[in-house]
Design a protein around this motif. Structure first.
Motif, PDB file in Angstrom:
ATOM      1  N   GLU A  54       0.825  -1.210   0.000  1.00  0.00           N
ATOM      2  CA  GLU A  54       0.000   0.000   0.000  1.00  0.00           C
ATOM      3  C   GLU A  54       0.860   1.261   0.000  1.00  0.00           C
ATOM      4  O   GLU A  54       0.555   2.227  -0.694  1.00  0.00           O
ATOM      5  CB  GLU A  54      -0.953   0.002   1.214  1.00  0.00           C
ATOM      6  N   TYR A  55       1.940   1.249   0.772  1.00  0.00           N
ATOM      7  CA  TYR A  55       2.783   2.449   0.827  1.00  0.00           C
ATOM      8  C   TYR A  55       3.537   2.657  -0.481  1.00  0.00           C
ATOM      9  O   TYR A  55       3.645   3.787  -0.972  1.00  0.00           O
ATOM     10  CB  TYR A  55       3.782   2.379   1.994  1.00  0.00           C
ATOM     11  N   ALA A  56       4.051   1.577  -1.056  1.00  0.00           N
ATOM     12  CA  ALA A  56       4.769   1.697  -2.328  1.00  0.00           C
ATOM     13  C   ALA A  56       3.853   2.267  -3.410  1.00  0.00           C
ATOM     14  O   ALA A  56       4.254   3.144  -4.185  1.00  0.00           O
ATOM     15  CB  ALA A  56       5.311   0.338  -2.759  1.00  0.00           C
ATOM     16  N   LEU A  57       2.625   1.787  -3.452  1.00  0.00           N
ATOM     17  CA  LEU A  57       1.664   2.290  -4.437  1.00  0.00           C
ATOM     18  C   LEU A  57       1.269   3.738  -4.143  1.00  0.00           C
ATOM     19  O   LEU A  57       1.005   4.513  -5.058  1.00  0.00           O
ATOM     20  CB  LEU A  57       0.424   1.395  -4.465  1.00  0.00           C
ATOM     21  N   GLU A  58       1.249   4.109  -2.870  1.00  0.00           N
ATOM     22  CA  GLU A  58       0.929   5.489  -2.522  1.00  0.00           C
ATOM     23  C   GLU A  58       2.050   6.429  -2.982  1.00  0.00           C
ATOM     24  O   GLU A  58       1.780   7.554  -3.437  1.00  0.00           O
ATOM     25  CB  GLU A  58       0.716   5.621  -1.014  1.00  0.00           C
ATOM     26  N   CYS A  59       3.302   5.976  -2.892  1.00  0.00           N
ATOM     27  CA  CYS A  59       4.420   6.776  -3.419  1.00  0.00           C
ATOM     28  C   CYS A  59       4.218   7.020  -4.912  1.00  0.00           C
ATOM     29  O   CYS A  59       4.437   8.131  -5.415  1.00  0.00           O
ATOM     30  CB  CYS A  59       5.745   6.061  -3.179  1.00  0.00           C
ATOM     31  N   LEU A  60       3.824   5.991  -5.628  1.00  0.00           N
ATOM     32  CA  LEU A  60       3.563   6.105  -7.066  1.00  0.00           C
ATOM     33  C   LEU A  60       2.414   7.073  -7.328  1.00  0.00           C
ATOM     34  O   LEU A  60       2.498   7.930  -8.207  1.00  0.00           O
ATOM     35  CB  LEU A  60       3.265   4.719  -7.624  1.00  0.00           C
ATOM     36  N   ARG A  61       1.347   6.937  -6.543  1.00  0.00           N
ATOM     37  CA  ARG A  61       0.166   7.791  -6.741  1.00  0.00           C
ATOM     38  C   ARG A  61       0.497   9.256  -6.503  1.00  0.00           C
ATOM     39  O   ARG A  61       0.066  10.144  -7.260  1.00  0.00           O
ATOM     40  CB  ARG A  61      -0.964   7.356  -5.812  1.00  0.00           C
ATOM     41  N   VAL A  62       1.284   9.533  -5.472  1.00  0.00           N
ATOM     42  CA  VAL A  62       1.637  10.912  -5.129  1.00  0.00           C
ATOM     43  C   VAL A  62       2.498  11.540  -6.229  1.00  0.00           C
ATOM     44  O   VAL A  62       2.297  12.707  -6.599  1.00  0.00           O
ATOM     45  CB  VAL A  62       2.359  10.950  -3.762  1.00  0.00           C
ATOM     46  N   ALA A  63       3.444  10.780  -6.768  1.00  0.00           N
ATOM     47  CA  ALA A  63       4.278  11.308  -7.856  1.00  0.00           C
ATOM     48  C   ALA A  63       3.437  11.585  -9.094  1.00  0.00           C
ATOM     49  O   ALA A  63       3.646  12.581  -9.795  1.00  0.00           O
ATOM     50  CB  ALA A  63       5.397  10.317  -8.184  1.00  0.00           C
ATOM     51  N   ALA A  64       2.470  10.713  -9.362  1.00  0.00           N
ATOM     52  CA  ALA A  64       1.566  10.930 -10.501  1.00  0.00           C
ATOM     53  C   ALA A  64       0.692  12.156 -10.266  1.00  0.00           C
ATOM     54  O   ALA A  64       0.475  12.963 -11.186  1.00  0.00           O
ATOM     55  CB  ALA A  64       0.704   9.696 -10.726  1.00  0.00           C
ATOM     56  N   LYS A  65       0.204  12.306  -9.046  1.00  0.00           N
ATOM     57  CA  LYS A  65      -0.628  13.463  -8.687  1.00  0.00           C
ATOM     58  C   LYS A  65       0.132  14.778  -8.895  1.00  0.00           C
ATOM     59  O   LYS A  65      -0.457  15.798  -9.275  1.00  0.00           O
ATOM     60  CB  LYS A  65      -1.061  13.338  -7.223  1.00  0.00           C
ATOM     61  N   ALA A  66       1.452  14.741  -8.663  1.00  0.00           N
ATOM     62  CA  ALA A  66       2.280  15.941  -8.849  1.00  0.00           C
ATOM     63  C   ALA A  66       2.671  16.150 -10.312  1.00  0.00           C
ATOM     64  O   ALA A  66       3.437  17.042 -10.638  1.00  0.00           O
ATOM     65  CB  ALA A  66       3.527  15.842  -7.979  1.00  0.00           C
ATOM     66  N   ASN A  67       2.133  15.283 -11.194  1.00  0.00           N
ATOM     67  CA  ASN A  67       2.292  15.412 -12.658  1.00  0.00           C
ATOM     68  C   ASN A  67       3.651  14.968 -13.186  1.00  0.00           C
ATOM     69  O   ASN A  67       4.143  15.509 -14.188  1.00  0.00           O
ATOM     70  CB  ASN A  67       1.982  16.835 -13.131  1.00  0.00           C
TER      71      ASN A  67
END
Length: 207
Positions: free
Chosen positions: A57-70
């Motif tokens: 879950e945390y690894a995927l959240e790191c990915l999601r946050v980087a994507a959110k920042a474009n």
């Protein structure tokens, strides 16, 4: 700009001495800063596969946050070089399902180290799953046991898998390999696949 950040909670806590939330904020702030300054941003998720196996879950959240920042590309890194091809297949599949579920359309990349001898195979597994950007090095040069070898991956894609790479001059690959060996002041590996002088020669083995 190609930057990397911590994805494995063990490193977040032991090396950065940061909380999981602080690390996520650092990822987002760093990517946004570069994007606001007109950079194309490749974000490398360092130790992604180790981090995923430890806390998915945390690894995927790191990915999601980087994507959110474009970020323009999210690069999954096997920084220890310890993954087997089936692990890469399963984890990249889960990543793609997560991205689809969360409507993340950012391009994926792969960055494989060769400590277990699987960097090329792991890279090809990722390609089969639609990963678009490959981090490769000529002759596999890199830290420790090296990285996925451009001189193996490119001909596999073009000759074995039928991938069209119109800008690649395949007949120049051996020359490229030899020039890089010269520049690195390193003796060429005669048994290197595709570009080594022994590859595809008749006089070998039982002959």
């Amino acid at each position: 700009a190609c930057i990397f950040g911590k994805t494995w909670l063990h490193h977040v806590e032991m090396q950065l001495k940061a909380t999981p939330k602080e690390n996520l904020e650092a990822i987002e702030d760093s990517v946004r800063f570069l994007k606001n300054n007109k950079f194309v941003v490749f974000y490398d998720l360092e130790h992604f596969f180790d981090g995923f196996k430890h806390d998915k879950e945390y690894a995927l959240e790191c990915l999601r946050v980087a994507a959110k920042a474009n970020a323009d590309c999210l690069v999954l890194c096997d920084t220890n070089g310890g993954c087997l091809p089936d692990e890469v297949r399963n984890i990249v599949t889960e990543v793609k399902n997560f991205m689809k579920k969360n409507k993340i359309k950012t391009e994926l990349g792969i960055h494989m180290h060769n400590d277990s001898g699987f960097a090329t195979a792991n890279t090809i597994e990722a390609v089969k799953l639609g990963v678009a950007q490959l981090h490769l090095t000529a002759n596999g040069f890199g830290e420790r046991a090296g990285n996925a070898d451009l001189c193996q991956v490119v001909p596999i894609l073009m000759l074995k898998m039928g991938v069209k790479l119109p800008k690649i001059k395949l007949d120049k690959l051996t020359d490229l390999s030899r020039v890089v060996y010269i520049l690195a002041n390193t003796k060429p590996n005669p048994s290197q696949p595709y570009v080594g002088k022994n590859a595809f020669s008749h006089k070998g083995g039982i002959h």
